[in-house]
Scaffold this active site. Sequence first.
Site, PDB file in Angstrom:
ATOM      1  N   ILE A   1      -9.336  -5.028  19.734  1.00  0.00           N
ATOM      2  CA  ILE A   1      -9.677  -6.361  20.226  1.00  0.00           C
ATOM      3  C   ILE A   1     -11.181  -6.589  20.038  1.00  0.00           C
ATOM      4  O   ILE A   1     -11.989  -5.696  20.269  1.00  0.00           O
ATOM      5  CB  ILE A   1      -9.289  -6.498  21.716  1.00  0.00           C
ATOM      6  CG1 ILE A   1      -7.805  -6.174  21.924  1.00  0.00           C
ATOM      7  CG2 ILE A   1      -9.640  -7.886  22.246  1.00  0.00           C
ATOM      8  CD1 ILE A   1      -6.832  -7.092  21.227  1.00  0.00           C
ATOM      9  N   HIS A   2     -11.529  -7.799  19.622  1.00  0.00           N
ATOM     10  CA  HIS A   2     -12.938  -8.105  19.359  1.00  0.00           C
ATOM     11  C   HIS A   2     -13.289  -9.485  19.882  1.00  0.00           C
ATOM     12  O   HIS A   2     -12.422 -10.323  20.102  1.00  0.00           O
ATOM     13  CB  HIS A   2     -13.236  -8.011  17.858  1.00  0.00           C
ATOM     14  CG  HIS A   2     -12.408  -8.953  17.028  1.00  0.00           C
ATOM     15  ND1 HIS A   2     -12.842 -10.208  16.694  1.00  0.00           N
ATOM     16  CD2 HIS A   2     -11.178  -8.823  16.495  1.00  0.00           C
ATOM     17  CE1 HIS A   2     -11.917 -10.804  15.967  1.00  0.00           C
ATOM     18  NE2 HIS A   2     -10.888  -9.984  15.837  1.00  0.00           N
ATOM     19  N   CYS A   3     -14.602  -9.701  20.074  1.00  0.00           N
ATOM     20  CA  CYS A   3     -15.098 -11.041  20.423  1.00  0.00           C
ATOM     21  C   CYS A   3     -15.115 -11.821  19.109  1.00  0.00           C
ATOM     22  O   CYS A   3     -15.708 -11.401  18.137  1.00  0.00           O
ATOM     23  CB  CYS A   3     -16.470 -10.974  21.079  1.00  0.00           C
ATOM     24  SG  CYS A   3     -17.707 -10.047  20.173  1.00  0.00           S
TER      25      CYS A   3
ATOM     26  N   GLY B   1      -8.331 -14.401  15.088  1.00  0.00           N
ATOM     27  CA  GLY B   1      -9.092 -13.165  14.970  1.00  0.00           C
ATOM     28  C   GLY B   1      -8.187 -12.008  14.571  1.00  0.00           C
ATOM     29  O   GLY B   1      -8.505 -10.851  14.790  1.00  0.00           O
TER      30      GLY B   1
END
Length: 120
Positions: free
Chosen positions: A42-44, A82
């Site tokens: 998971i990423h911003c 994303g």
Amino acid sequence: MRTIYQTTITYIGQSAREALDDNMLITFSEGAPADIQDFCFIHCHGALSGTLEPGIGFELNGQHYDVTAVGDVAQQNLQELGHITLRFDGEAQAEYPGTVHVNGPLPHNIETGCQLKFLV
């Protein structure tokens, strides 16, 4: 090289590293459904300011890779969710529509705080 997408890994799902055994790294932006988070890095979410296509660069925590194939919906999935599946196999044809294939060694020691970039 110019960065067209940059983000930072903020959470690693409980089963996310298992996909690396199959030469895959699955990403999703923060806010992914809970049942999906377990399998993803998971990423911003960052903004994409260019086109994903073979010949551009990909960088993960300072390790450079060449993009060899891009699935038909990979760019849209990255922009909107994303979400992409990176395959570390150097294939010239995308296996699935949301897959980006890169040439280079399978990454190790991926931790929160690692940066992910696409470069032209």
